[in-house]
Design a protein around this motif. Structure first.
Motif, PDB file in Angstrom:
ATOM      1  N   THR A   1       0.864  -1.095  -0.175  1.00  0.00           N
ATOM      2  CA  THR A   1       0.108  -0.129   0.112  1.00  0.00           C
ATOM      3  C   THR A   1       0.792   1.236  -0.016  1.00  0.00           C
ATOM      4  O   THR A   1       1.878   1.212   0.704  1.00  0.00           O
ATOM      5  CB  THR A   1      -0.938   0.051   0.999  1.00  0.00           C
ATOM      6  OG1 THR A   1      -1.743  -1.279   1.484  1.00  0.00           O
ATOM      7  CG2 THR A   1      -1.795   1.289   1.155  1.00  0.00           C
TER       8      THR A   1
ATOM      9  N   GLN B   1      -2.898   0.554  -4.099  1.00  0.00           N
ATOM     10  CA  GLN B   1      -2.780  -0.895  -3.508  1.00  0.00           C
ATOM     11  C   GLN B   1      -2.372  -1.798  -4.693  1.00  0.00           C
ATOM     12  O   GLN B   1      -2.799  -1.724  -5.922  1.00  0.00           O
ATOM     13  CB  GLN B   1      -3.824  -1.575  -2.605  1.00  0.00           C
ATOM     14  CG  GLN B   1      -3.987  -0.702  -1.465  1.00  0.00           C
ATOM     15  CD  GLN B   1      -5.436  -1.380  -0.664  1.00  0.00           C
ATOM     16  OE1 GLN B   1      -6.257  -2.099  -1.445  1.00  0.00           O
ATOM     17  NE2 GLN B   1      -5.471  -1.047   0.663  1.00  0.00           N
TER      18      GLN B   1
ATOM     19  N   THR C   1       3.776   2.745   2.474  1.00  0.00           N
ATOM     20  CA  THR C   1       3.104   2.639   3.601  1.00  0.00           C
ATOM     21  C   THR C   1       2.911   1.451   4.478  1.00  0.00           C
ATOM     22  O   THR C   1       2.584   1.463   5.703  1.00  0.00           O
ATOM     23  CB  THR C   1       2.017   3.577   3.861  1.00  0.00           C
ATOM     24  OG1 THR C   1       0.921   3.265   2.985  1.00  0.00           O
ATOM     25  CG2 THR C   1       2.154   5.125   3.480  1.00  0.00           C
ATOM     26  N   PHE C   2       2.609   0.376   3.715  1.00  0.00           N
ATOM     27  CA  PHE C   2       2.464  -0.991   4.122  1.00  0.00           C
ATOM     28  C   PHE C   2       2.847  -1.908   3.316  1.00  0.00           C
ATOM     29  O   PHE C   2       2.767  -1.769   2.127  1.00  0.00           O
ATOM     30  CB  PHE C   2       0.952  -1.169   4.439  1.00  0.00           C
ATOM     31  CG  PHE C   2       0.779  -2.734   4.659  1.00  0.00           C
ATOM     32  CD1 PHE C   2       0.551  -3.128   6.009  1.00  0.00           C
ATOM     33  CD2 PHE C   2       0.217  -3.586   3.734  1.00  0.00           C
ATOM     34  CE1 PHE C   2       0.476  -4.409   6.331  1.00  0.00           C
ATOM     35  CE2 PHE C   2      -0.069  -4.783   4.140  1.00  0.00           C
ATOM     36  CZ  PHE C   2       0.137  -5.245   5.562  1.00  0.00           C
TER      37      PHE C   2
ATOM     38  N   THR D   1       3.602  -6.385   3.106  1.00  0.00           N
ATOM     39  CA  THR D   1       3.594  -7.929   3.770  1.00  0.00           C
ATOM     40  C   THR D   1       4.145  -9.117   2.714  1.00  0.00           C
ATOM     41  O   THR D   1       3.481  -8.674   1.515  1.00  0.00           O
ATOM     42  CB  THR D   1       2.672  -8.129   4.942  1.00  0.00           C
ATOM     43  OG1 THR D   1       3.135  -9.061   5.682  1.00  0.00           O
ATOM     44  CG2 THR D   1       1.298  -8.442   4.056  1.00  0.00           C
TER      45      THR D   1
ATOM     46  N   TYR E   1       3.234 -12.704   2.434  1.00  0.00           N
ATOM     47  CA  TYR E   1       2.552 -13.865   3.003  1.00  0.00           C
ATOM     48  C   TYR E   1       2.997 -15.099   2.992  1.00  0.00           C
ATOM     49  O   TYR E   1       2.417 -15.851   3.818  1.00  0.00           O
ATOM     50  CB  TYR E   1       0.946 -13.779   2.004  1.00  0.00           C
ATOM     51  CG  TYR E   1       0.398 -12.607   2.385  1.00  0.00           C
ATOM     52  CD1 TYR E   1      -0.093 -12.108   3.269  1.00  0.00           C
ATOM     53  CD2 TYR E   1       0.391 -11.674   1.057  1.00  0.00           C
ATOM     54  CE1 TYR E   1      -1.008 -10.957   3.403  1.00  0.00           C
ATOM     55  CE2 TYR E   1      -0.588 -10.444   1.049  1.00  0.00           C
ATOM     56  CZ  TYR E   1      -1.150 -10.179   2.501  1.00  0.00           C
ATOM     57  OH  TYR E   1      -1.666  -8.878   2.463  1.00  0.00           O
TER      58      TYR E   1
ATOM     59  N   HIS F   1       7.854  -7.392   6.365  1.00  0.00           N
ATOM     60  CA  HIS F   1       6.720  -6.639   6.840  1.00  0.00           C
ATOM     61  C   HIS F   1       6.998  -5.424   7.129  1.00  0.00           C
ATOM     62  O   HIS F   1       7.978  -5.193   7.917  1.00  0.00           O
ATOM     63  CB  HIS F   1       5.949  -7.544   8.074  1.00  0.00           C
ATOM     64  CG  HIS F   1       4.579  -7.112   8.434  1.00  0.00           C
ATOM     65  ND1 HIS F   1       3.542  -7.092   7.714  1.00  0.00           N
ATOM     66  CD2 HIS F   1       4.468  -6.060   9.486  1.00  0.00           C
ATOM     67  CE1 HIS F   1       2.408  -6.322   8.354  1.00  0.00           C
ATOM     68  NE2 HIS F   1       3.192  -5.854   9.648  1.00  0.00           N
ATOM     69  N   PHE F   2       6.151  -4.274   6.890  1.00  0.00           N
ATOM     70  CA  PHE F   2       6.359  -2.879   7.493  1.00  0.00           C
ATOM     71  C   PHE F   2       4.807  -2.413   7.442  1.00  0.00           C
ATOM     72  O   PHE F   2       3.974  -2.704   6.704  1.00  0.00           O
ATOM     73  CB  PHE F   2       7.152  -2.064   6.184  1.00  0.00           C
ATOM     74  CG  PHE F   2       7.120  -0.857   6.779  1.00  0.00           C
ATOM     75  CD1 PHE F   2       7.645  -0.442   7.431  1.00  0.00           C
ATOM     76  CD2 PHE F   2       6.086  -0.035   5.883  1.00  0.00           C
ATOM     77  CE1 PHE F   2       7.786   1.092   7.894  1.00  0.00           C
ATOM     78  CE2 PHE F   2       6.241   1.463   6.277  1.00  0.00           C
ATOM     79  CZ  PHE F   2       6.984   1.820   7.350  1.00  0.00           C
ATOM     80  N   GLU F   3       4.635  -1.806   8.372  1.00  0.00           N
ATOM     81  CA  GLU F   3       3.531  -1.175   8.613  1.00  0.00           C
ATOM     82  C   GLU F   3       3.512   0.521   9.075  1.00  0.00           C
ATOM     83  O   GLU F   3       4.167   0.588  10.080  1.00  0.00           O
ATOM     84  CB  GLU F   3       2.467  -1.620   9.716  1.00  0.00           C
ATOM     85  CG  GLU F   3       1.666  -2.549   9.063  1.00  0.00           C
ATOM     86  CD  GLU F   3       0.739  -3.290  10.405  1.00  0.00           C
ATOM     87  OE1 GLU F   3      -0.239  -2.605  10.793  1.00  0.00           O
ATOM     88  OE2 GLU F   3       0.806  -4.094  11.082  1.00  0.00           O
ATOM     89  N   GLY F   4       3.382   1.658   8.310  1.00  0.00           N
ATOM     90  CA  GLY F   4       3.638   2.753   8.538  1.00  0.00           C
ATOM     91  C   GLY F   4       2.118   3.550   8.368  1.00  0.00           C
ATOM     92  O   GLY F   4       1.225   3.024   8.097  1.00  0.00           O
ATOM     93  N   THR F   5       2.352   4.897   8.094  1.00  0.00           N
ATOM     94  CA  THR F   5       1.177   5.619   8.105  1.00  0.00           C
ATOM     95  C   THR F   5       1.516   6.703   6.861  1.00  0.00           C
ATOM     96  O   THR F   5       2.810   6.765   6.428  1.00  0.00           O
ATOM     97  CB  THR F   5       0.705   6.337   9.288  1.00  0.00           C
ATOM     98  OG1 THR F   5       1.769   7.225   9.468  1.00  0.00           O
ATOM     99  CG2 THR F   5       0.104   5.528  10.298  1.00  0.00           C
TER     100      THR F   5
ATOM    101  N   TRP G   1       7.686   4.129   4.903  1.00  0.00           N
ATOM    102  CA  TRP G   1       8.943   3.445   5.001  1.00  0.00           C
ATOM    103  C   TRP G   1      10.094   4.577   4.558  1.00  0.00           C
ATOM    104  O   TRP G   1       9.972   5.076   3.521  1.00  0.00           O
ATOM    105  CB  TRP G   1       9.006   2.385   3.896  1.00  0.00           C
ATOM    106  CG  TRP G   1      10.155   1.472   4.170  1.00  0.00           C
ATOM    107  CD1 TRP G   1      10.402   0.696   5.071  1.00  0.00           C
ATOM    108  CD2 TRP G   1      10.684   0.976   2.865  1.00  0.00           C
ATOM    109  NE1 TRP G   1      11.511  -0.168   4.599  1.00  0.00           N
ATOM    110  CE2 TRP G   1      11.803   0.058   3.379  1.00  0.00           C
ATOM    111  CE3 TRP G   1      10.872   1.168   1.546  1.00  0.00           C
ATOM    112  CZ2 TRP G   1      12.986  -0.628   2.699  1.00  0.00           C
ATOM    113  CZ3 TRP G   1      11.841   0.603   0.982  1.00  0.00           C
ATOM    114  CH2 TRP G   1      12.814  -0.214   1.461  1.00  0.00           C
TER     115      TRP G   1
END
Length: 138
Positions: free
Chosen positions: A37, A43, A69-70, A72, A74, A104-108, A113
């Protein structure tokens, strides 16, 4: 005598570790998938079909319009650990600077990133726009 027993034990542990890694490499799952994302809310979900050797030789393009911003991956081993990571590139066709690798990275939008970048005066965390990636088997 004790030193030789310790040496034998160390060799046995090293061999067991090498065999375990070889077995894991031989059973790496095929067809890894990942989702991304971006700050502009776009996306992508990508699967690359093939064996680990085939998959790692292929490059996939990303949207390349805004910061990540995201992300992953799987595809996992049966024990739940990641089987692949994605290696991100600055340019198309997996060329240019390697920006980094992640599972994996989760941001806003406010905290995308970032990659440590030398600005001349100092090293700063700079939001980057990856344009391509490849899967790397773990």
């Amino acid at each position: 005598m004790i030193a030789s027993i310790q040496l034998v034990a160390l060799v046995v542990v090293a061999l067991l570790g090498a065999f375990a890694q070889a077995a894991r490499d031989a059973t790496s799952p095929n067809n890894p998938s990942a989702s991304f994302t971006f700050a502009d809310k776009s996306q992508m979900y990508i699967t690359v079909d093939g064996t680990p050797a085939t998959v790692m030789s292929e490059c996939r393009g990303l949207m390349g319009g805004s910061a990540l911003t995201f992300a992953t991956v799987y595809t996992k081993f049966t024990d739940g650990t990641p089987a692949y990571k994605v290696q991100m590139f600055e340019d198309w066709d997996c060329t240019g600077r390697i920006l980094g690798s992640l599972t994996h990275f989760e941001g806003t939008d406010a905290y995308p990133w970032t990659v440590a970048t030398d600005t001349g005066d100092r090293i700063e965390a700079v939001a980057v726009v990856p344009k391509s990636f490849r899967f790397i088997a773990l």
